[in-house]
Design an enzyme around this catalytic site. Structure first.
Site, PDB file in Angstrom:
ATOM      1  CG  ASP A 161       0.412   2.087   1.404  1.00 60.82           C
ATOM      2  OD1 ASP A 161      -0.273   2.633   0.571  1.00 60.82           O
ATOM      3  OD2 ASP A 161       0.510   2.483   2.606  1.00 60.82           O
TER       4      ASP A 161
ATOM      5  CG  ASP B 210      -5.346   7.248   6.675  1.00 62.35           C
ATOM      6  OD1 ASP B 210      -5.704   6.655   7.681  1.00 62.35           O
ATOM      7  OD2 ASP B 210      -4.479   6.690   5.946  1.00 62.35           O
TER       8      ASP B 210
END
Length: 736
Positions: free
Chosen positions: A72, A449
């Site tokens: 992505d 993350d």
């Protein structure tokens, strides 16, 4: 993977639908594995192992061992079967093309094995650039490019759907591209030019999903439409490439609102479609799997497990369906994935009888993450997966199944034993880097993350995985005491505390005994003074709200508000004098300083560039008051009097981030590295003479899009520099 581009703006609004498609003439693009004509630097990636959302995996149907993956925010990759690793294909995309590192879709030509196509564009918002299509005749070694006049959304909702790009099986020169807000596009010259397929019935909207998938079933093409209300048509087909019609008797209801992916079994002539009530990867709570007998037009509900039940502990078992792949060697064998199934954990279901019965592959799975230990995320065992929308079955090996998650690719060769199949694929969004002057590790990293990592080796995923006690999601701060490098502090978003310290250089950690209440929702950067006796912690909420800085002199046991500190500014400790701290107020263009260990701050130099929160302040190692200020396209400034005055450095046009490394032989000042520009090219530069002159050390093959977050240079090895990318992990270069 939630990552921010150079503007760090929220993804809001949408692009207006375009009535016609225009293109910029195509031009060749030098790819990442071409011969370098640049400086004598060798570039490699620090091995972590994935860490980002792999949104698609595609085996070539007619070449054994050839596959592609898309991400992505980190470009596309080609699988090298001989070396069992992925080769990045888009590292040549530079600073101005940062928005093209998100891959919306990819396609291969079954009749021409060397051809591959990519549809690129990370965001479809008004502030982002338009998309582009890359086409290659040599498996991505080199590319030709066509810039589109529409926007694509490789890092937006629905990015795991697809594929939205398709080579027409009736004519290899014809390609189709489904867009989010501009309908269906068609090319008749292998992607060089594009026009709107005006007969396609879907009505484009400014904020919808548009075309979610394109798939060939024999000579018939099917297109999924993501903007149905659950009762109107969301699957269309054409048999002549001109006339499109809604597929008769197609499933309806919230469980079939958005078609996510589709796969065609050419042996049984059945088309399998996965559905969900939202595009995903988040937000799905219902879904289904249906198959269409394309010869008779009969639909059958073959959903393995209906969402909406409860788990063993009584939690709601809500989810959608995502990936789907058929076995090219075994008629009626199909694999599908659940998605967004957090309570019971996502799984793959496999059927060998056309969906009449299913087996959960998770139930018998043995996961081995020893090669990438961070995948346990601080738990005892790794999860089978989440955000599973990328899924593929090797057309030459029925037991070779690969699926993507939000952090890796898992693969199996026997349908039981699974391990990351991720070598070479690095997609981390990197936010902080430190290269310590002593100790085992040459690098510490703060990541989006996956928290903070201690890199005892650069060629293997950190053996300790993510820093624990506590475990963080995204890291927001990382700092080391200059005169006491064994002491390190970190901040970030954690479930059991948002700050921690280490007394062994980052190997092991302990949480702060206390934290300010605002730290839970707005943990920001942190600094520690030269001897590690004082901490300064700042707080910025994701919505931009800034809070007063807090100070601790007891290793985080107690905190007090700092007088005079500019809210939200990133703190910087003087590397030689433990009584001094600095902060640059980007709102007013003023340098603030403290000479009492961070108790109070007062303004010094003012009238400097302002208005951009990404301006960065750095301090030269071992020197008190020697400050450097990177103000992006406003240039580079230097102060040698602790911020009382600044002088603009005239040797460079732009400076985005700066770091210091070991001095060149015979030099009296540390080597300086920056992401910036001396003339037109934004790249990585080094100066060995105190910023009088610069040499570019990266080249056109190694650019990695936007690299403006931070860099670090090694204080022990001259010439080595570490680059934080926004989707290609950590890259490092050294002279050869």
């Amino acid at each position: 993977m939630r990552a921010s581009g150079p503007s760090r703006r929220a993804v809001l609004g949408g692009a207006a639908a375009a009535a016609a498609i225009t293109v910029v003439p195509s031009f060749p693009v030098v790819a990442a594995d071409a011969e370098s004509a640049g400086p004598s630097y060798r570039w490699r990636q620090v091995v972590i192992g994935g860490t980002g959302f792999v949104t698609g995996v595609l085996f070539h149907p007619s070449v054994r061992g050839l596959a592609y993956a898309r991400t992505d925010i980190g470009g596309a990759y080609r699988w090298d079967d001989r070396r069992a690793r992925w080769t990045p294909l888009n590292d040549d995309l530079g600073w101005d093309d940062w928005n093209l590192l998100g891959v919306e879709a990819m396609a291969v030509d079954p009749a021409h094995p060397d051809r591959v196509y990519l549809a690129l564009g990370t965001y479809a918002q008004s502030w982002a650039g338009n998309g582009a299509v890359l086409r290659s005749e040599n498996r991505g070694a080199t590319w030709a490019r066509t810039d589109l006049s529409v926007k694509l959304g490789g890092n937006e909702d629905g990015r795991g759907a697809g594929e939205r790009l398709l080579v027409d099986p009736r004519d290899s020169d014809t390609l189709w591209l489904g867009t989010r807000h501009d309908g269906l596009l068609k090319s008749t010259d292998r992607g060089a030019t594009w026009t709107t397929a005006s007969t396609f019935p879907g009505t484009p909207t400014s904020g919808g999903q548009g075309v979610t998938l394109l798939v060939a079933a024999g000579r018939t093409l099917y297109a999924g439409w993501g903007d149905s209300d659950g009762t109107s048509a969301n699957l269309y087909r054409t048999s002549d490439g001109t006339t499109w019609e809604a597929v008769p008797a197609q499933p309806s209801g919230t469980f079939a609102k958005v078609p996510i992916r589709a796969a065609y079994d050419c042996h049984t002539r059945e088309l399998y479609v996965t559905y969900a009530n939202a595009p995903g990867p988040n937000g799905q709570s219902d879904g289904s799997v249906h198959k269409l007998a394309t010869t008779s037009g009969t639909w059958t509900d073959v959903t393995p497990v209906k969402p909406g039940g409860t788990t063993a502990d009584g939690s709601p078992d809500t989810f959608g369906y995502g990936g789907v792949a058929v076995d090219a060697r075994r008629p009626g064998t199909v694999v599908v994935s659940t998605n967004n199934r957090w309570a019971a954990v996502d799984t793959l279901y496999r059927s060998t009888n056309g969906g009449r019965t299913w087996t959960s592959l998770k139930d018998s799975a043995v996961l081995d993450v020893s090669e990438t230990p961070f995948l346990t995320f601080g738990a005892d065992e790794p999860k089978f997966g989440w955000w599973i929308q990328a899924l593929a079955v090797d057309p030459y090996d029925s037991k070779h199944v690969v699926y993507g998650t939000g952090a890796t690719l898992y693969g199996t060769r026997d349908l039981k034993h699974w391990a990351p199949q991720i070598r070479g694929l690095e997609e981390t969004a990197v936010r902080q880097l430190i290269s310590p002057p002593t100790g085992q590790a040459h690098l510490l990293s703060g990541l989006g993350d996956i928290g903070v990592m201690y890199h005892e080796r650069l060629t293997a995923s950190p053996s300790r995985g993510m820093a624990s006690n506590p475990v963080f999601g995204s890291a927001t701060g990382l700092a080391q005491a200059a005169a006491r490098p064994s002491y390190v502090v970190r901040t970030g978003f954690g479930d059991h505390g948002n700050g921690a310290f280490s007394h062994d250089g980052g190997k092991t950690w302990a949480p702060f005994a206390a934290q300010p209440s605002v730290a839970k929702d707005a943990p920001g950067p942190i600094a520690t003074n030269a001897d590690g006796s004082v901490l300064l912690w700042t707080f910025v909420h994701w919505d931009g709200t800034k809070y007063p800085a807090q100070r601790s002199t007891d290793n985080g046991a107690t905190w007090s508000e700092v007088a005079g500190y500019p809210k939200g500014a990133t703190p910087l400790a003087d590397p030689a004098d433990p009584t001094r701290f600095y902060a640059y107020d980007t709102d007013t263009g003023t340098l603030f300083a403290s000479t009492d260990g961070g108790r109070t701050f007062s303004g010094r130099a003012s009238g400097l560039p302002s208005g951009d929160s990404q301006f960065q302040l750095a301090a030269a190692p071992g020197r008190s008051g020697d400050l450097w200020l990177s103000t992006k396209t406003n240039g580079l400034y230097r102060s040698t009097d602790g911020g009382a005055t600044f002088t603009k450095v005239t040797s460079c046009r732009a400076s985005h981030t700066l770091a210091f490394g070991k001095a060149a032989k015979g030099a009296g000042y540390p080597a300086i590295y920056q992401v910036g520009a001396t003339e037109a090219i934004t790249g990585v530069y080094r100066s060995d003479d105190g910023a009088k002159t610069w040499v570019r050390v990266n080249d056109d093959r190694h650019q990695w899009g936007w690299i403006g977050a931070t860099i670090a240079a090694d204080p022990r090895l001259y010439g080595r520099v570490y680059i934080a990318t926004n989707g290609r992990g950590i890259q490092y270069g050294e002279p050869v």
